[in-house]
Design a protein around this motif. Structure first.
Motif, PDB file in Angstrom:
ATOM      1  N   UNK A  23       2.068  -6.056   3.044  1.00 37.50           N
ATOM      2  CA  UNK A  23       2.396  -5.840   1.195  1.00 37.50           C
ATOM      3  C   UNK A  23       2.089  -6.831   0.839  1.00 37.50           C
ATOM      4  N   UNK A  24       1.406  -7.212  -0.866  1.00 45.53           N
ATOM      5  CA  UNK A  24       1.484  -8.605  -1.715  1.00 45.53           C
ATOM      6  C   UNK A  24       1.436  -8.312  -2.432  1.00 45.53           C
ATOM      7  N   UNK A  64      15.534   1.839  -0.533  1.00 45.93           N
ATOM      8  CA  UNK A  64      15.090   3.481  -0.908  1.00 45.93           C
ATOM      9  C   UNK A  64      14.039   3.628  -0.126  1.00 45.93           C
ATOM     10  N   UNK A  65      13.406   4.417  -0.416  1.00 48.77           N
ATOM     11  CA  UNK A  65      12.283   5.268   0.614  1.00 48.77           C
ATOM     12  C   UNK A  65      11.605   6.095  -0.515  1.00 48.77           C
ATOM     13  N   UNK A  66       9.863   5.015  -0.627  1.00 48.91           N
ATOM     14  CA  UNK A  66       9.018   4.710  -1.980  1.00 48.91           C
ATOM     15  C   UNK A  66       7.983   5.984  -1.007  1.00 48.91           C
ATOM     16  N   UNK A  67       7.409   7.416  -1.892  1.00 45.02           N
ATOM     17  CA  UNK A  67       6.570   7.745  -1.207  1.00 45.02           C
ATOM     18  C   UNK A  67       5.674   7.355  -2.363  1.00 45.02           C
ATOM     19  N   UNK A  68       4.104   7.525  -1.933  1.00 39.60           N
ATOM     20  CA  UNK A  68       2.730   7.449  -3.167  1.00 39.60           C
ATOM     21  C   UNK A  68       1.635   7.270  -2.057  1.00 39.60           C
ATOM     22  N   UNK A  69       0.657   8.282  -2.880  1.00 39.51           N
ATOM     23  CA  UNK A  69      -0.008   8.910  -2.603  1.00 39.51           C
ATOM     24  C   UNK A  69      -1.524   7.993  -2.704  1.00 39.51           C
ATOM     25  N   UNK A  70      -0.918   7.177  -3.061  1.00 37.30           N
ATOM     26  CA  UNK A  70      -2.154   5.563  -2.361  1.00 37.30           C
ATOM     27  C   UNK A  70      -1.934   4.448  -2.223  1.00 37.30           C
ATOM     28  N   UNK A  71      -2.541   3.710  -1.174  1.00 39.24           N
ATOM     29  CA  UNK A  71      -2.502   2.977  -0.382  1.00 39.24           C
ATOM     30  C   UNK A  71      -1.918   1.924  -1.185  1.00 39.24           C
ATOM     31  N   UNK A  72      -1.388   0.273  -0.397  1.00 38.57           N
ATOM     32  CA  UNK A  72      -1.084  -0.580  -0.909  1.00 38.57           C
ATOM     33  C   UNK A  72      -1.843  -2.305  -2.246  1.00 38.57           C
ATOM     34  N   UNK A  73      -2.773  -0.820  -2.518  1.00 37.13           N
ATOM     35  CA  UNK A  73      -3.473  -1.329  -3.654  1.00 37.13           C
ATOM     36  C   UNK A  73      -4.839  -0.189  -3.872  1.00 37.13           C
ATOM     37  N   UNK A  74      -4.120  -0.465  -5.278  1.00 41.75           N
ATOM     38  CA  UNK A  74      -5.040   0.708  -6.403  1.00 41.75           C
ATOM     39  C   UNK A  74      -6.794   0.926  -6.000  1.00 41.75           C
ATOM     40  N   UNK A  75      -7.280  -0.215  -5.706  1.00 45.13           N
ATOM     41  CA  UNK A  75      -8.834  -0.381  -4.967  1.00 45.13           C
ATOM     42  C   UNK A  75      -8.861   1.550  -3.436  1.00 45.13           C
ATOM     43  N   UNK A  76      -7.494   1.500  -3.384  1.00 46.65           N
ATOM     44  CA  UNK A  76      -7.789   2.273  -2.064  1.00 46.65           C
ATOM     45  C   UNK A  76      -7.788   4.166  -2.747  1.00 46.65           C
ATOM     46  N   UNK A  81       4.479 -18.373  -0.314  1.00 43.85           N
ATOM     47  CA  UNK A  81       4.450 -19.007   1.757  1.00 43.85           C
ATOM     48  C   UNK A  81       6.402 -18.865   1.232  1.00 43.85           C
ATOM     49  N   UNK A  82       6.648 -18.808   2.956  1.00 43.29           N
ATOM     50  CA  UNK A  82       8.163 -18.562   3.348  1.00 43.29           C
ATOM     51  C   UNK A  82       8.959 -17.879   2.790  1.00 43.29           C
ATOM     52  N   UNK A  83       7.972 -16.549   2.091  1.00 43.11           N
ATOM     53  CA  UNK A  83       9.119 -15.543   1.985  1.00 43.11           C
ATOM     54  C   UNK A  83       8.320 -13.854   3.441  1.00 43.11           C
ATOM     55  N   UNK A  84       9.588 -13.423   4.021  1.00 44.63           N
ATOM     56  CA  UNK A  84       9.091 -13.293   5.417  1.00 44.63           C
ATOM     57  C   UNK A  84       8.534 -11.469   4.791  1.00 44.63           C
ATOM     58  N   UNK A  85       7.146 -11.346   4.743  1.00 44.93           N
ATOM     59  CA  UNK A  85       6.267 -10.399   4.662  1.00 44.93           C
ATOM     60  C   UNK A  85       6.436  -9.129   5.009  1.00 44.93           C
ATOM     61  N   UNK A  86       6.528  -7.892   3.925  1.00 44.00           N
ATOM     62  CA  UNK A  86       6.452  -6.916   4.525  1.00 44.00           C
ATOM     63  C   UNK A  86       5.081  -6.032   5.138  1.00 44.00           C
ATOM     64  N   UNK A  87       5.122  -5.454   6.198  1.00 44.95           N
ATOM     65  CA  UNK A  87       3.985  -4.522   6.923  1.00 44.95           C
ATOM     66  C   UNK A  87       4.284  -3.022   6.882  1.00 44.95           C
ATOM     67  N   UNK A  88       4.217  -2.358   6.097  1.00 41.84           N
ATOM     68  CA  UNK A  88       4.415  -1.011   5.735  1.00 41.84           C
ATOM     69  C   UNK A  88       4.730  -0.154   6.999  1.00 41.84           C
ATOM     70  N   UNK A  89       5.159   0.324   7.440  1.00 45.12           N
ATOM     71  CA  UNK A  89       4.718   1.436   9.147  1.00 45.12           C
ATOM     72  C   UNK A  89       3.412   2.068   9.053  1.00 45.12           C
ATOM     73  N   UNK A  90       2.675   2.292  10.050  1.00 45.64           N
ATOM     74  CA  UNK A  90       1.558   2.603  10.437  1.00 45.64           C
ATOM     75  C   UNK A  90       0.115   1.773   9.851  1.00 45.64           C
ATOM     76  N   UNK A  91       1.158   0.823   9.562  1.00 49.28           N
ATOM     77  CA  UNK A  91      -0.134  -0.352   8.821  1.00 49.28           C
ATOM     78  C   UNK A  91      -0.262  -1.195   9.912  1.00 49.28           C
ATOM     79  N   UNK A  92      -1.384  -1.203  10.022  1.00 49.91           N
ATOM     80  CA  UNK A  92      -1.677  -3.102  10.981  1.00 49.91           C
ATOM     81  C   UNK A  92      -1.398  -4.418  10.664  1.00 49.91           C
ATOM     82  N   UNK A  93      -0.861  -5.206  11.304  1.00 49.40           N
ATOM     83  CA  UNK A  93      -0.346  -6.800  10.785  1.00 49.40           C
ATOM     84  C   UNK A  93      -1.238  -6.717   9.209  1.00 49.40           C
ATOM     85  N   UNK A  94      -2.676  -6.969   9.727  1.00 49.13           N
ATOM     86  CA  UNK A  94      -3.905  -6.882   8.263  1.00 49.13           C
ATOM     87  C   UNK A  94      -3.133  -6.328   7.241  1.00 49.13           C
ATOM     88  N   UNK A  95      -2.984  -5.477   7.206  1.00 55.26           N
ATOM     89  CA  UNK A  95      -2.710  -4.912   6.723  1.00 55.26           C
ATOM     90  C   UNK A  95      -0.634  -5.392   5.671  1.00 55.26           C
TER      91      UNK A  95
END
Length: 299
Positions: A125-126, A205-217, A109-123
């Motif tokens: 980054x935890x 830095x710029x990070x690239x990854x084949x999976x999304x925010x969760x390892x379940x994706x 609580x109180x942290x400025x939450x990050x949403x990666x470009x191209x994702x909806x607001x609900x998605x």
């Protein structure tokens, strides 16, 4: 005279009898959802708090499967800490199984939450802890929650939190200084899944990854093809495994692009004691060292 002697004798006996023992101080039984958070709670709580992490070292907080022992730990807890922002999707099942009706402390609580470009607001980054300033906010939230449940030890919690924040600020400066040595056009990293968005936003830095925010994706074939093209265009030469993630997808991308392994990053779980990342500060230093070495092109 005999009466006086008896009184003096009684006083002597009382002087050598132990005083009634003061009640032992209560140790707060705290449960944290995963190891990174448990370490920060332990630093703030000190000797007044015993912390148990539900997700074990090297464990994946996305795909964690709680056990009956975890339910028991939750029932016995005086206070429960979670990061929030969708990380602990399994917690409601555990709480139901344990009969837990308390309200966990959400330390983000109180942290400025990050949403990666191209994702909806609900998605969102935890993975907030991969930016040191965010863990300073964690520390202050944990301090306040512990004071609320154990006001008798408030001064100790304040002192421990202040000392830890001093260490965190020094860590943050060190990371910024290390990253500043890398030219801006070389600050690119390939990892297993998208867990370093806050690190990238904070330290440039710029990070690239084949999976999304969760390892379940699961990344689609199109996503992987686009990533391979991006890597070839940007000239990334090194890829990183993560200690709690399936390495197969990033290895597939590495084979297609000719990138070479740079080591194992600790994105969302500490190592066991004796490993390279037994606590949060060691984890961040370990990750930064590997990244800087890769971006310098010295591997």
């Amino acid at each position: 005279m005999r009466r006086l002697s008896c009184l003096l004798g009684l006083c002597g006996v009382l002087s050598i009898m132990p005083a009634r023992a003061a009640p032992l101080p209560h140790t707060v039984q705290a449960v944290a959802s995963f190891t990174v958070l448990a370490d920060v709670v332990a630093h703030v709580g000190g000797t007044h708090v015993h912390v148990t992490s539900l997700v074990p070292p090297d464990g994946d907080p996305h795909e964690f499967e709680p056990s009956p022992d975890d339910a028991r730990q939750l029932r016995q807890a005086d206070i429960v800490f979670m990061s929030g922002e969708g990380l602990e999707s399994w917690f409601s099942r555990l709480a139901h199984a344990a009969g837990y009706h308390g309200t966990p402390v959400i330390v983000s609580n109180g942290i400025s939450i990050y949403t990666p470009p191209g994702l909806q607001q609900a998605e969102t980054d935890p993975h907030v802890w991969n930016s040191v300033p965010n863990v300073i906010i964690w520390t202050n939230n944990i301090r306040d929650a512990l004071i609320a449940i154990d006001p008798a030890d408030a001064d100790s919690f304040r002192a421990s939190a202040a000392a830890y924040v001093t260490q965190l600020r020094a860590l943050d400066r060190d990371i910024r200084d290390r990253i500043a040595t890398i030219p801006a056009d070389r600050r690119r990293i390939l990892t297993s899944h998208d867990a370093f968005g806050y690190f990238g936003r904070t330290y440039g830095l710029t990070f690239m990854a084949p999976q999304g925010l969760s390892t379940e994706t699961e990344a689609s074939a199109g996503d992987i093809a686009a990533l391979i093209r991006q890597i070839r265009q940007t000239g990334v030469t090194t890829y990183f495994m993560e200690n709690a993630a399936d390495p197969r997808m990033v290895q597939q991308v590495a084979r297609a692009t000719g990138t070479r392994p740079g080591g194992e990053l600790y994105a969302e779980a500490l190592s066991p004691p004796g490993g390279p990342a037994p606590d949060y500060i060691a984890m961040m230093r370990h990750n930064t060292d590997l990244m800087v070495t890769a971006m310098q092109g010295t591997r």
